[in-house]
Design an enzyme around this catalytic site. Structure first.
Site, PDB file in Angstrom:
ATOM      1  N   ASN A 177      14.256 -87.609 -21.571  1.00  0.00           N
ATOM      2  CA  ASN A 177      14.644 -88.412 -22.748  1.00  0.00           C
ATOM      3  C   ASN A 177      14.565 -87.101 -24.129  1.00  0.00           C
ATOM      4  O   ASN A 177      13.748 -86.132 -24.167  1.00  0.00           O
ATOM      5  CB  ASN A 177      13.619 -89.498 -23.243  1.00  0.00           C
ATOM      6  CG  ASN A 177      14.074 -90.097 -24.303  1.00  0.00           C
ATOM      7  OD1 ASN A 177      15.363 -90.592 -24.273  1.00  0.00           O
ATOM      8  ND2 ASN A 177      13.189 -90.575 -25.284  1.00  0.00           N
ATOM      9  N   ARG A 178      15.584 -87.373 -24.773  1.00  0.00           N
ATOM     10  CA  ARG A 178      15.674 -86.674 -26.015  1.00  0.00           C
ATOM     11  C   ARG A 178      14.487 -86.376 -26.930  1.00  0.00           C
ATOM     12  O   ARG A 178      14.158 -85.498 -27.248  1.00  0.00           O
ATOM     13  CB  ARG A 178      16.805 -87.314 -27.119  1.00  0.00           C
ATOM     14  CG  ARG A 178      17.082 -86.565 -28.428  1.00  0.00           C
ATOM     15  CD  ARG A 178      18.231 -87.003 -29.186  1.00  0.00           C
ATOM     16  NE  ARG A 178      17.745 -88.423 -29.496  1.00  0.00           N
ATOM     17  CZ  ARG A 178      18.745 -89.181 -30.280  1.00  0.00           C
ATOM     18  NH1 ARG A 178      19.892 -88.809 -30.633  1.00  0.00           N
ATOM     19  NH2 ARG A 178      18.354 -90.507 -30.554  1.00  0.00           N
ATOM     20  N   THR A 179      13.725 -87.638 -27.154  1.00  0.00           N
ATOM     21  CA  THR A 179      12.431 -87.821 -27.600  1.00  0.00           C
ATOM     22  C   THR A 179      11.157 -87.765 -26.718  1.00  0.00           C
ATOM     23  O   THR A 179      11.080 -88.793 -26.257  1.00  0.00           O
ATOM     24  CB  THR A 179      12.251 -88.690 -28.576  1.00  0.00           C
ATOM     25  OG1 THR A 179      13.319 -89.085 -29.289  1.00  0.00           O
ATOM     26  CG2 THR A 179      11.167 -88.700 -29.686  1.00  0.00           C
ATOM     27  N   ASN A 219      14.481-110.727 -23.373  1.00  0.00           N
ATOM     28  CA  ASN A 219      15.669-110.991 -23.718  1.00  0.00           C
ATOM     29  C   ASN A 219      16.369-112.184 -23.330  1.00  0.00           C
ATOM     30  O   ASN A 219      17.516-112.646 -23.372  1.00  0.00           O
ATOM     31  CB  ASN A 219      16.685-109.943 -22.800  1.00  0.00           C
ATOM     32  CG  ASN A 219      16.627-110.165 -21.140  1.00  0.00           C
ATOM     33  OD1 ASN A 219      15.713-110.974 -20.814  1.00  0.00           O
ATOM     34  ND2 ASN A 219      17.674-110.089 -20.609  1.00  0.00           N
ATOM     35  N   LYS A 268      14.881-107.614 -29.499  1.00  0.00           N
ATOM     36  CA  LYS A 268      14.224-107.841 -28.181  1.00  0.00           C
ATOM     37  C   LYS A 268      12.870-107.770 -28.270  1.00  0.00           C
ATOM     38  O   LYS A 268      11.815-108.254 -27.513  1.00  0.00           O
ATOM     39  CB  LYS A 268      14.709-106.985 -26.934  1.00  0.00           C
ATOM     40  CG  LYS A 268      16.087-107.420 -26.559  1.00  0.00           C
ATOM     41  CD  LYS A 268      16.291-106.437 -25.564  1.00  0.00           C
ATOM     42  CE  LYS A 268      17.842-106.661 -24.828  1.00  0.00           C
ATOM     43  NZ  LYS A 268      18.153-105.947 -23.745  1.00  0.00           N
ATOM     44  N   GLY A 274      16.520 -91.279 -20.793  1.00  0.00           N
ATOM     45  CA  GLY A 274      16.286 -92.322 -21.798  1.00  0.00           C
ATOM     46  C   GLY A 274      15.018 -92.979 -21.770  1.00  0.00           C
ATOM     47  O   GLY A 274      14.261 -93.065 -20.497  1.00  0.00           O
ATOM     48  N   ASP A 306      16.260-108.255 -17.768  1.00  0.00           N
ATOM     49  CA  ASP A 306      16.972-107.074 -17.620  1.00  0.00           C
ATOM     50  C   ASP A 306      16.454-106.452 -16.079  1.00  0.00           C
ATOM     51  O   ASP A 306      17.370-105.807 -15.343  1.00  0.00           O
ATOM     52  CB  ASP A 306      16.546-105.982 -18.819  1.00  0.00           C
ATOM     53  CG  ASP A 306      17.492-106.412 -19.860  1.00  0.00           C
ATOM     54  OD1 ASP A 306      18.704-106.942 -19.726  1.00  0.00           O
ATOM     55  OD2 ASP A 306      17.152-106.104 -20.918  1.00  0.00           O
TER      56      ASP A 306
HETATM   57  P1  NAP Z   1      17.490 -98.160 -27.268  1.00  0.00           P
HETATM   58  O1  NAP Z   1      16.092 -98.819 -27.177  1.00  0.00           O
HETATM   59  O2  NAP Z   1      17.920 -97.864 -28.663  1.00  0.00           O
HETATM   60  O3  NAP Z   1      17.257 -96.895 -26.480  1.00  0.00           O
HETATM   61  C1  NAP Z   1      18.502 -95.727 -26.908  1.00  0.00           C
HETATM   62  C2  NAP Z   1      17.933 -94.574 -25.755  1.00  0.00           C
HETATM   63  O4  NAP Z   1      19.151 -93.784 -25.724  1.00  0.00           O
HETATM   64  C3  NAP Z   1      16.744 -93.725 -26.254  1.00  0.00           C
HETATM   65  O5  NAP Z   1      16.157 -92.981 -25.081  1.00  0.00           O
HETATM   66  C4  NAP Z   1      17.510 -92.500 -27.203  1.00  0.00           C
HETATM   67  O6  NAP Z   1      16.670 -91.521 -27.160  1.00  0.00           O
HETATM   68  C5  NAP Z   1      18.591 -92.285 -26.298  1.00  0.00           C
HETATM   69  N1  NAP Z   1      19.631 -91.742 -27.165  1.00  0.00           N
HETATM   70  C6  NAP Z   1      20.434 -92.520 -28.034  1.00  0.00           C
HETATM   71  N2  NAP Z   1      21.150 -91.521 -28.564  1.00  0.00           N
HETATM   72  C7  NAP Z   1      21.252 -90.220 -28.026  1.00  0.00           C
HETATM   73  C8  NAP Z   1      21.786 -88.984 -28.205  1.00  0.00           C
HETATM   74  N3  NAP Z   1      22.759 -88.877 -28.950  1.00  0.00           N
HETATM   75  N4  NAP Z   1      21.365 -87.952 -27.137  1.00  0.00           N
HETATM   76  C9  NAP Z   1      20.260 -88.470 -26.116  1.00  0.00           C
HETATM   77  N5  NAP Z   1      19.861 -89.668 -26.115  1.00  0.00           N
HETATM   78  C10 NAP Z   1      20.032 -90.514 -26.850  1.00  0.00           C
HETATM   79  O7  NAP Z   1      18.604 -98.977 -26.607  1.00  0.00           O
HETATM   80  P2  NAP Z   1      18.494 -99.769 -25.306  1.00  0.00           P
HETATM   81  O8  NAP Z   1      18.275-101.308 -25.397  1.00  0.00           O
HETATM   82  O9  NAP Z   1      17.789 -98.969 -24.358  1.00  0.00           O
HETATM   83  O10 NAP Z   1      19.830 -99.667 -24.547  1.00  0.00           O
HETATM   84  C11 NAP Z   1      20.422 -98.480 -23.991  1.00  0.00           C
HETATM   85  C12 NAP Z   1      21.950 -98.805 -23.342  1.00  0.00           C
HETATM   86  O11 NAP Z   1      21.679 -99.787 -22.457  1.00  0.00           O
HETATM   87  C13 NAP Z   1      22.746 -99.421 -24.226  1.00  0.00           C
HETATM   88  O12 NAP Z   1      24.045 -98.846 -23.913  1.00  0.00           O
HETATM   89  C14 NAP Z   1      22.859-100.873 -24.164  1.00  0.00           C
HETATM   90  O13 NAP Z   1      24.162-101.622 -24.252  1.00  0.00           O
HETATM   91  C15 NAP Z   1      22.573-100.835 -22.670  1.00  0.00           C
HETATM   92  N6  NAP Z   1      22.192-102.258 -22.103  1.00  0.00           N
HETATM   93  C16 NAP Z   1      22.576-102.459 -21.016  1.00  0.00           C
HETATM   94  C17 NAP Z   1      22.116-103.606 -20.209  1.00  0.00           C
HETATM   95  C18 NAP Z   1      23.161-104.295 -19.327  1.00  0.00           C
HETATM   96  O14 NAP Z   1      22.993-105.551 -18.737  1.00  0.00           O
HETATM   97  N7  NAP Z   1      23.997-103.768 -18.685  1.00  0.00           N
HETATM   98  C19 NAP Z   1      20.964-104.373 -20.727  1.00  0.00           C
HETATM   99  C20 NAP Z   1      20.315-103.826 -21.899  1.00  0.00           C
HETATM  100  C21 NAP Z   1      20.844-102.559 -22.288  1.00  0.00           C
HETATM  101  P3  NAP Z   1      15.385 -91.313 -28.215  1.00  0.00           P
HETATM  102  O15 NAP Z   1      14.393 -92.023 -27.651  1.00  0.00           O
HETATM  103  O16 NAP Z   1      15.438 -89.728 -28.603  1.00  0.00           O
HETATM  104  O17 NAP Z   1      15.905 -92.049 -29.528  1.00  0.00           O
END
Ligand code: NAP
Length: 270
Positions: free
Chosen positions: A150-152, A90, A69, A127, A105
């Site tokens: 957020n964790r970080t 996206n 992305k 997050g 999104d």
């Molecule tokens: P991303 O950019 O990789 O961000 C992931 C987030 O999750 C970060 O804030 C990360 O924290 C946190 N995280 C991951 N593992 C963790 C853990 N064990 N404990 C605590 N926090 C944790 O991913 P993204 O693109 O934002 O996607 C996130 C979710 O949204 C995914 O499940 C994705 O499938 C979903 N999504 C859904 C749609 C939809 O249309 N419904 C669209 C886009 C995304 P850190 O910053 O600390 O690493």
């Protein structure tokens, strides 16, 4: 739909892609609306190669998913203001060999939260990754009072700087009363569906809980939210909302999102 010499090729690009439901949803909508196009998954780890294919082949509409992305952005001829503000694309539309980038999104989040009026409401956003950035953009524009967790923490502080709001710690949760909780982390996603990003002791009747995860429904967070008497909103709504906006950008035609979302939900939950 019978494919013929006029059938256009649309694609989803990412790596890996086996989880993607975009071909399923797009091909269903194309058949339903008689759009002479087909969507296929182009799975490859090389974004440069994928960008050349979608530009030259060409692919009319490209859905961009993880991990591209951000990586797709340097290959585009133009990026719309919202996608620039979020720092992620996206959706790519190829018009006469020129690539135009968008972020739908935000539209997906707006659709999922259509019955919630975020203005002046306290919204807890879990997050700070890509999905959280789209949510923070939407909430900031809607006049919500955003609490980031957020964790970080450094990533949450960046969101606060860009979209307004307050960063909190897990220890602050009992002091803050959020009426809307949004999980934009990947915690609870397949295969770790037994996990939740949020302790159920903070879930209450009257709250709205929106989990952006759409792969495994309902997530543990949504099950616990319902048990607590809260309103649960699934990431499926966001997924459908963002996909229908992609098709609007591609066809130039307005979609009946509410009507289409009802059948799309059935297709996706099969
Ligand atoms: P991303 O950019 O990789 O961000 C992931 C987030 O999750 C970060 O804030 C990360 O924290 C946190 N995280 C991951 N593992 C963790 C853990 N064990 N404990 C605590 N926090 C944790 O991913 P993204 O693109 O934002 O996607 C996130 C979710 O949204 C995914 O499940 C994705 O499938 C979903 N999504 C859904 C749609 C939809 O249309 N419904 C669209 C886009 C995304 P850190 O910053 O600390 O690493």
């Amino acid at each position: 739909m019978i494919f013929n010499g006029h059938t256009k090729l649309n694609t989803v690009i990412g790596y890996p892609l086996s989880h993607s439901k975009s071909p399923l949803l797009h091909n269903f909508i194309y058949r339903r609306l008689n759009i002479n196009a087909v969507m296929l998954a182009l799975e490859n780890p090389k974004i440069g190669l994928l960008a050349r294919i979608i530009k030259n082949f060409p692919s009319g509409l490209t859905c961009v998913t993880m991990p591209f992305k951000q990586a797709i952005m340097p290959f585009l001829d133009s990026i719309d203001e919202r996608a620039k503000a979020i720092g992620a694309v996206n959706t790519v539309i190829n018009k006469k060999g020129k690539l135009f980038g968008f972020n739908t999104d935000i539209d997906g989040i707006a659709f999922a939260l259509r019955k919630v009026k975020p203005k002046n409401k306290t919204v807890l956003l879990l997050g700070a990754g890509g999905a959280a950035r789209a949510a923070a953009y939407f909430l900031g524009k809607s006049g919500a009072k955003i609490l980031y967790l957020n964790r970080t923490q450094s990533k949450a502080l960046r969101l606060k700087k860009e979209f307004g709001g307050v960063v909190i710690n897990p220890a602050d949760l009992s002091r803050h009363q959020a009426s809307v909780i949004i999980n934009a982390t990947s915690v609870g996603m397949n295969p770790k569906i037994f996990k939740t990003p949020f302790d159920k002791k903070y879930l209450k009747k009257g709250q709205v809980v929106f989990d952006v995860i759409y792969s495994s429904q309902p997530t543990r967070l949504l099950k616990e939210a319902k048990q607590a008497g809260a309103t649960a909103i699934s990431g499926m709504d966001m997924f459908i909302g963002q996909a229908l906006r992609q098709i609007e950008l591609y066809t130039g035609k307005k979609m009946d999102v509410i009507k289409l979302s009802k059948t799309a939900r059935k297709i996706l939950s099969r």
